[in-house]
Design a protein around this motif. Structure first.
Motif, PDB file in Angstrom:
ATOM      1  N   CYS A 157      -0.101 -10.979  12.147  1.00 51.93           N
ATOM      2  CA  CYS A 157       0.712 -10.333  13.083  1.00 51.93           C
ATOM      3  C   CYS A 157       1.038  -9.079  12.533  1.00 51.93           C
ATOM      4  CB  CYS A 157       2.037 -11.243  13.424  1.00 51.93           C
ATOM      5  SG  CYS A 157       2.756 -10.746  15.092  1.00 51.93           S
ATOM      6  N   GLN A 158       1.273  -7.888  13.286  1.00 55.06           N
ATOM      7  CA  GLN A 158       1.528  -6.549  12.696  1.00 55.06           C
ATOM      8  C   GLN A 158       2.937  -6.329  13.393  1.00 55.06           C
ATOM      9  OE1 GLN A 158      -1.019  -3.518  13.586  1.00 55.06           O
ATOM     10  NE2 GLN A 158       0.196  -2.071  12.333  1.00 55.06           N
ATOM     11  N   VAL A 159       4.042  -5.799  12.511  1.00 52.05           N
ATOM     12  CA  VAL A 159       5.123  -5.135  12.857  1.00 52.05           C
ATOM     13  C   VAL A 159       4.841  -3.464  12.699  1.00 52.05           C
ATOM     14  CG1 VAL A 159       7.768  -4.831  12.461  1.00 52.05           C
ATOM     15  CG2 VAL A 159       6.476  -6.919  12.087  1.00 52.05           C
ATOM     16  N   PRO A 160       4.379  -2.944  13.990  1.00 50.46           N
ATOM     17  CA  PRO A 160       3.910  -1.587  13.866  1.00 50.46           C
ATOM     18  C   PRO A 160       5.129  -0.590  13.535  1.00 50.46           C
ATOM     19  CG  PRO A 160       4.149  -2.026  16.160  1.00 50.46           C
ATOM     20  CD  PRO A 160       4.488  -3.302  15.249  1.00 50.46           C
ATOM     21  N   GLU A 161       4.601   0.483  12.949  1.00 53.53           N
ATOM     22  CA  GLU A 161       5.459   1.757  12.530  1.00 53.53           C
ATOM     23  C   GLU A 161       6.182   2.124  13.913  1.00 53.53           C
ATOM     24  OE1 GLU A 161       4.888   6.412  11.350  1.00 53.53           O
ATOM     25  OE2 GLU A 161       3.272   5.033  11.303  1.00 53.53           O
ATOM     26  N   LYS A 209       0.842 -16.523   9.401  1.00 58.77           N
ATOM     27  CA  LYS A 209       0.377 -16.705   7.823  1.00 58.77           C
ATOM     28  C   LYS A 209       0.535 -15.281   7.187  1.00 58.77           C
ATOM     29  CE  LYS A 209      -2.031 -20.846   9.025  1.00 58.77           C
ATOM     30  NZ  LYS A 209      -1.609 -20.842  10.678  1.00 58.77           N
ATOM     31  N   LEU A 210      -0.039 -14.354   7.769  1.00 56.55           N
ATOM     32  CA  LEU A 210      -0.043 -12.920   7.302  1.00 56.55           C
ATOM     33  C   LEU A 210       0.663 -11.986   8.050  1.00 56.55           C
ATOM     34  CD1 LEU A 210      -0.995 -11.101   5.061  1.00 56.55           C
ATOM     35  CD2 LEU A 210      -3.199 -10.953   6.491  1.00 56.55           C
ATOM     36  N   LEU A 211       1.750 -11.277   7.413  1.00 53.78           N
ATOM     37  CA  LEU A 211       2.451 -10.431   8.142  1.00 53.78           C
ATOM     38  C   LEU A 211       2.217  -8.837   7.798  1.00 53.78           C
ATOM     39  CD1 LEU A 211       4.731 -10.183  10.297  1.00 53.78           C
ATOM     40  CD2 LEU A 211       6.467 -10.256   8.300  1.00 53.78           C
ATOM     41  N   PRO A 242       8.678  -0.425   7.212  1.00 55.56           N
ATOM     42  CA  PRO A 242       9.752  -0.986   7.816  1.00 55.56           C
ATOM     43  C   PRO A 242      11.225  -0.041   7.614  1.00 55.56           C
ATOM     44  CG  PRO A 242       9.257  -2.176   5.944  1.00 55.56           C
ATOM     45  CD  PRO A 242       7.868  -1.186   6.375  1.00 55.56           C
ATOM     46  N   SER A 243      11.119   0.797   6.781  1.00 56.56           N
ATOM     47  CA  SER A 243      12.502   1.524   6.206  1.00 56.56           C
ATOM     48  C   SER A 243      12.622   2.744   6.956  1.00 56.56           C
ATOM     49  CB  SER A 243      12.410   1.774   4.686  1.00 56.56           C
ATOM     50  OG  SER A 243      11.534   2.868   4.400  1.00 56.56           O
ATOM     51  N   MET A 244      11.478   3.197   7.631  1.00 53.59           N
ATOM     52  CA  MET A 244      11.446   4.491   8.447  1.00 53.59           C
ATOM     53  C   MET A 244      12.775   4.939   9.036  1.00 53.59           C
ATOM     54  SD  MET A 244       8.572   6.217  10.724  1.00 53.59           S
ATOM     55  CE  MET A 244       7.461   6.504   9.558  1.00 53.59           C
ATOM     56  N   ILE A 290       0.831  -1.241  -0.091  1.00 55.55           N
ATOM     57  CA  ILE A 290       0.127  -0.182  -0.004  1.00 55.55           C
ATOM     58  C   ILE A 290       0.989   1.127   0.179  1.00 55.55           C
ATOM     59  CG2 ILE A 290      -1.773   1.343   1.236  1.00 55.55           C
ATOM     60  CD1 ILE A 290      -2.826  -1.425   2.577  1.00 55.55           C
ATOM     61  N   ILE A 291       0.863   2.149  -1.093  1.00 55.56           N
ATOM     62  CA  ILE A 291       1.564   3.228  -1.094  1.00 55.56           C
ATOM     63  C   ILE A 291       0.851   4.453  -1.037  1.00 55.56           C
ATOM     64  CG2 ILE A 291       3.415   2.006  -2.239  1.00 55.56           C
ATOM     65  CD1 ILE A 291       2.649   3.416  -5.024  1.00 55.56           C
ATOM     66  N   GLY A 292       1.397   5.565  -0.898  1.00 59.17           N
ATOM     67  CA  GLY A 292       0.646   6.704  -0.904  1.00 59.17           C
ATOM     68  C   GLY A 292       1.293   7.918   0.020  1.00 59.17           C
ATOM     69  N   ALA A 293       0.983   9.138  -0.050  1.00 59.13           N
ATOM     70  CA  ALA A 293       1.312  10.211   0.542  1.00 59.13           C
ATOM     71  C   ALA A 293       1.258  10.079   2.115  1.00 59.13           C
ATOM     72  CB  ALA A 293       1.061  11.688   0.154  1.00 59.13           C
ATOM     73  N   ASN A 294       1.912  11.079   2.952  1.00 61.73           N
ATOM     74  CA  ASN A 294       1.654  10.780   4.393  1.00 61.73           C
ATOM     75  C   ASN A 294       0.128  11.295   4.742  1.00 61.73           C
ATOM     76  OD1 ASN A 294       3.903  10.341   5.508  1.00 61.73           O
ATOM     77  ND2 ASN A 294       4.871  12.394   5.420  1.00 61.73           N
ATOM     78  N   GLY A 295      -0.704  10.697   5.563  1.00 63.67           N
ATOM     79  CA  GLY A 295      -1.898  10.951   5.733  1.00 63.67           C
ATOM     80  C   GLY A 295      -2.953  10.299   4.914  1.00 63.67           C
ATOM     81  N   ALA A 296      -2.449   9.525   4.014  1.00 62.35           N
ATOM     82  CA  ALA A 296      -3.303   8.868   2.997  1.00 62.35           C
ATOM     83  C   ALA A 296      -4.323   7.829   3.597  1.00 62.35           C
ATOM     84  CB  ALA A 296      -2.517   8.266   1.760  1.00 62.35           C
ATOM     85  N   GLY A 297      -3.820   7.325   4.757  1.00 55.67           N
ATOM     86  CA  GLY A 297      -4.599   6.374   5.372  1.00 55.67           C
ATOM     87  C   GLY A 297      -3.801   4.847   5.397  1.00 55.67           C
ATOM     88  N   LYS A 298      -2.533   4.911   5.079  1.00 57.70           N
ATOM     89  CA  LYS A 298      -2.148   3.642   4.948  1.00 57.70           C
ATOM     90  C   LYS A 298      -1.850   2.938   6.429  1.00 57.70           C
ATOM     91  CE  LYS A 298       2.040   5.298   3.098  1.00 57.70           C
ATOM     92  NZ  LYS A 298       1.546   6.580   3.519  1.00 57.70           N
ATOM     93  N   SER A 299      -1.118   3.466   7.263  1.00 62.98           N
ATOM     94  CA  SER A 299      -1.122   2.825   8.656  1.00 62.98           C
ATOM     95  C   SER A 299      -2.478   2.469   9.483  1.00 62.98           C
ATOM     96  CB  SER A 299      -0.071   3.770   9.430  1.00 62.98           C
ATOM     97  OG  SER A 299       1.218   3.952   9.109  1.00 62.98           O
ATOM     98  N   THR A 300      -3.304   3.531   9.014  1.00 58.52           N
ATOM     99  CA  THR A 300      -4.832   3.325   9.570  1.00 58.52           C
ATOM    100  C   THR A 300      -5.294   2.143   9.085  1.00 58.52           C
ATOM    101  OG1 THR A 300      -5.032   5.761   9.886  1.00 58.52           O
ATOM    102  CG2 THR A 300      -7.141   4.519   9.849  1.00 58.52           C
ATOM    103  N   THR A 301      -5.127   1.822   7.709  1.00 53.05           N
ATOM    104  CA  THR A 301      -5.740   0.454   7.217  1.00 53.05           C
ATOM    105  C   THR A 301      -5.069  -0.689   7.862  1.00 53.05           C
ATOM    106  OG1 THR A 301      -5.690   1.534   5.024  1.00 53.05           O
ATOM    107  CG2 THR A 301      -5.821  -0.775   5.016  1.00 53.05           C
TER     108      THR A 301
END
Length: 240
Positions: A85-89, A160-162, A167-169, A38-49
């Protein structure tokens, strides 16, 4: 679950922070074995998704299916035992626990001690730096080592789903390449990956398919190679 059934599917998902709608009817799917970005600018809703998938942020409406089961409203603590499982920002490792203790926390719900040891050995093989640092406190590690630890901790749950969030931040380019190479290695071992990433070029190179978000909506979806060649995407997200 067969390979033709999405491991994850969102249908018209709306999510909000108070009165502010962050996701405005997101629909996407991830098939078993894929890396999807999922790509997009800051505030696009990526992390919220990602947070909405894990029910850290509650969906106001719409449906979230994981392995064919509707998971709206499930407690986020119930996700890792189901293989999600999520690896959070920002990594969010336990700074006052050692590397080994952090990894053990990833397997907190498991009882199969022999396989837990095997999985820890697998993580140490993926990330030799963590083996060297295994007795160090998490908070004393470099940013790159903390990212490795966060991914390693997630792997200890046998996902099964990560879900990988940025991850590059804040990492040096050499470390970023190493992290992405390992993500692709993990995928080859059978782990499906949904990746949120500010570095669109890296994300698209690592993925089979991708979704482009703008202000809480999916505005484009395609295979990653086509998006990399798309002049509008190159101008908007690849700095060209």
């Amino acid at each position: 679950m067969d390979d033709k059934t999405p491991i994850l599917e969102l249908k018209d998902v709306v999510a909000a922070y108070g009165n502010i709608e962050a996701l405005k009817g997101i629909s996407l799917k991830v098939m078993p074995g894929e890396i999807v970005s999922i790509i997009g600018a800051n505030g696009a809703g990526k992390s919220t998704t990602l947070m909405t998938i894990c029910n850290v942020v509650q969906a106001v409406s719409g449906d979230i299916f994981y392995r064919g089961e509707r998971i709206n409203g499930l407690n986020s603590d119930h996700m890792p035992p189901r293989g999600l499982c999520q690896v959070p920002e920002g990594r969010r490792i336990f700074p006052r626990l050692t590397v080994t203790e952090n990894l053990e926390m990833g397997a907190f719900f498991r009882k199969d001690q022999r396989k837990i040891k095997e999985d820890m050995e697998y993580v140490y093989e993926l990330f030799p730096k963590l083996r060297e640092r295994r007795k160090q406190l998490g908070g004393t590690l470099s940013g790159g080592e903390q990212q490795m630890l966060a991914i390693g901790r997630a792997l200890m749950s046998r996902p099964k789903l990560l879900l990988l969030d940025e991850p590059s931040m804040g990492l040096a380019p050499l470390i970023v390449k190493q992290i992405f190479d390992i993500v692709q290695d993990i995928n080859k071992e059978g782990v499906t990956v949904l990746l949120v990433e500010q570095n669109a070029n890296l994300a698209l190179q690592a993925s089979q398919r991708a979704y482009v978000l703008e202000t809480g909506k999916v505005v484009m979806e395609d295979d990653a190679a086509s998006l990399l060649d798309n002049p509008d995407i190159r101008k908007a997200y690849l700095g060209e």
